[in-house]
Design a protein around this motif. Structure first.
Motif, PDB file in Angstrom:
ATOM      1  N   GLN A  36      57.929  43.896   0.098  1.00 15.17           N
ATOM      2  CA  GLN A  36      58.211  43.010   1.200  1.00 15.17           C
ATOM      3  C   GLN A  36      56.888  41.745   1.302  1.00 15.17           C
ATOM      4  OE1 GLN A  36      59.027  44.489   5.043  1.00 15.17           O
ATOM      5  NE2 GLN A  36      59.158  42.515   6.288  1.00 15.17           N
ATOM      6  N   ASN A  61      59.129  34.356  -4.580  1.00 16.12           N
ATOM      7  CA  ASN A  61      58.745  35.391  -3.789  1.00 16.12           C
ATOM      8  C   ASN A  61      57.426  35.320  -3.121  1.00 16.12           C
ATOM      9  OD1 ASN A  61      58.270  37.940  -2.760  1.00 16.12           O
ATOM     10  ND2 ASN A  61      58.330  39.131  -4.502  1.00 16.12           N
ATOM     11  N   PRO A  87      57.235  34.472   5.828  1.00 21.83           N
ATOM     12  CA  PRO A  87      58.276  34.126   5.509  1.00 21.83           C
ATOM     13  C   PRO A  87      58.403  32.850   4.281  1.00 21.83           C
ATOM     14  CG  PRO A  87      57.673  33.026   7.518  1.00 21.83           C
ATOM     15  CD  PRO A  87      56.548  33.973   7.065  1.00 21.83           C
ATOM     16  N   SER A 146      60.319  33.034   1.171  1.00 18.74           N
ATOM     17  CA  SER A 146      60.518  33.647   0.072  1.00 18.74           C
ATOM     18  C   SER A 146      62.219  33.190  -0.091  1.00 18.74           C
ATOM     19  CB  SER A 146      60.582  35.147  -0.063  1.00 18.74           C
ATOM     20  OG  SER A 146      59.233  35.412  -0.172  1.00 18.74           O
ATOM     21  N   THR A 204      65.551  35.206   0.016  1.00 17.86           N
ATOM     22  CA  THR A 204      65.892  36.426   0.598  1.00 17.86           C
ATOM     23  C   THR A 204      67.284  36.964   0.257  1.00 17.86           C
ATOM     24  OG1 THR A 204      66.782  35.351   2.615  1.00 17.86           O
ATOM     25  CG2 THR A 204      64.683  36.178   2.569  1.00 17.86           C
ATOM     26  N   ILE A 209      67.882  39.810  -3.816  1.00 17.53           N
ATOM     27  CA  ILE A 209      66.611  40.424  -4.343  1.00 17.53           C
ATOM     28  C   ILE A 209      66.499  41.384  -5.091  1.00 17.53           C
ATOM     29  CG2 ILE A 209      64.284  41.357  -3.384  1.00 17.53           C
ATOM     30  CD1 ILE A 209      64.845  40.112  -0.637  1.00 17.53           C
TER      31      ILE A 209
END
Length: 359
Positions: free
Chosen positions: A135, A161, A139, A141, A143, A146
């Motif tokens: 993770q 990412n 914020p 990336s 989503t 994945i």
């Protein structure tokens, strides 16, 4: 100059204009094809978007501006291309070896990285292909879809990412002994005489407890972003100084991941990804796009560098600081109207077609 001239060599004349403390305006916009009709079309296009400012630079001078280009605001993911620029000098000086792995650097997470993840190199991170799907600490990336942890060989699979980008910032600081923000100030803001740069405004941001590595976020104005774009257009040169090694400009904007290998299909005008830069499509009939690169950030923060035409374009969709902070700590999740890559490139097309017609 005829259209058949070698476009890739334009923009490299050492006698070219660079802005000093303030930008100069182009004396005769018509020489670049910017007629009253084209200006009206651009004005209307921008009025229809949530753009707060737009800058077009030609020959090192401002050809067109819209809104307040001195307004300082959040750059979102445009920060990543700036880090790529900063890395060039450190790589050339031997401070950064792109083949160093996460294991070599001691990069780890509280719950540990997998053995295969520790084999990812800095070069893998630069092309967002680390194979590390821990993770991220901020914020921004992709989503969707994945991959599972440990399922991809580092360097073999592109997934946009933020873990990769944030760790690159930490590795830069570890290997150079300077913070990303201090390096920016010393290497770019001061020599480029940025008008609106405030060191106190730059900050690390991200979620609590998600990752050890947060995001290095920049807050800049549109006209200062245009200075960064101009340096890239001029092969890393700023007046008499080489602020980014010319070899790095070339290396960092070669396609490393082709469009068919990216899961970013919404960027239909993109041919591939390089070292933290998006690379536009170039066709036989569009040589003016040769050597181009784009920095792109959420909500509509863009820098387009067009070295073949010696032009730079910057779009801003200003986001208030408190909203940027809330987005990055996870307390604000509402989406705001944004300017897309396609929106931005549609506006720049007006200038590009006009410029080519005027040649």
């Amino acid at each position: 100059m005829s259209v058949s001239a070698p476009l890739e060599h334009l923009g490299t004349d050492p006698g070219q204009t660079f802005p000093a403390e303030a930008w100069k305006q182009v004396d005769n916009p018509q020489e670049h094809g910017l007629s009253a009709e084209i200006r009206a079309k651009v004005d209307a296009a921008l009025e229809a978007l949530p753009t707060t400012s737009f800058t077009a630079v030609a020959g090192g001078e401002i050809l067109y501006s819209y809104g307040d280009i001195s307004e300082v605001s959040y750059l979102a993911s445009t920060r990543k291309s700036i880090l790529s620029m900063l890395m060039g000098k450190a790589v050339a000086e031997g401070k950064i070896d792109l083949d160093l792995t996460m294991a070599d650097l001691g990069i780890d997470e509280d719950h540990g990285l997998l053995p295969i993840e520790k084999t990812a190199t800095l070069r893998d991170l630069l092309i967002s292909s680390s194979g590390v799907y821990h993770q991220p600490g901020s914020p921004g990336s992709n989503t969707k879809n994945i991959p599972e942890r440990g399922s991809k060989t580092p360097g073999a699979y592109f997934h946009y990412n933020n873990w990769d980008f944030n760790v690159l910032g930490a590795a830069f600081e570890q290997l150079t002994g300077r913070s990303v923000f201090k390096a920016f100030e010393e290497d770019f803001a001061v020599p480029m005489q940025m008008q609106d740069f405030d060191p106190a405004r730059q900050r690390m941001m991200g979620y609590d407890g998600a990752s050890r590595y947060l995001a290095y976020h920049f807050f800049l104005s549109g006209r200062d972003m245009a200075r960064l774009g101009l340096a890239m257009v001029r092969n890393g040169r700023w007046d008499k100084s080489q602020v980014v090694p010319a070899d790095w400009v070339e290396e960092s904007t070669k396609i490393r991941v082709s469009a068919d290998k990216m899961n970013e299909s919404k960027k239909s005008r993109i041919a591939g990804y390089s070292y933290l830069w998006w690379i536009p499509v170039v066709r036989d009939e569009t040589p003016e796009w040769r050597g181009a690169c784009i920095a792109a950030g959420h909500f509509g923060q863009f820098i387009l560098c067009l070295p073949a035409l010696d032009m730079v374009f910057v779009n801003r969709r200003a986001i208030p600081d408190d909203l940027a902070i809330a987005r990055n700590d996870g307390s604000f999740k509402e989406e705001l109207p944004a300017v897309t890559m396609e929106d931005f490139l549609a506006v720049t097309d007006h200038f590009i077609r006009a410029k080519m017609a005027a040649r």
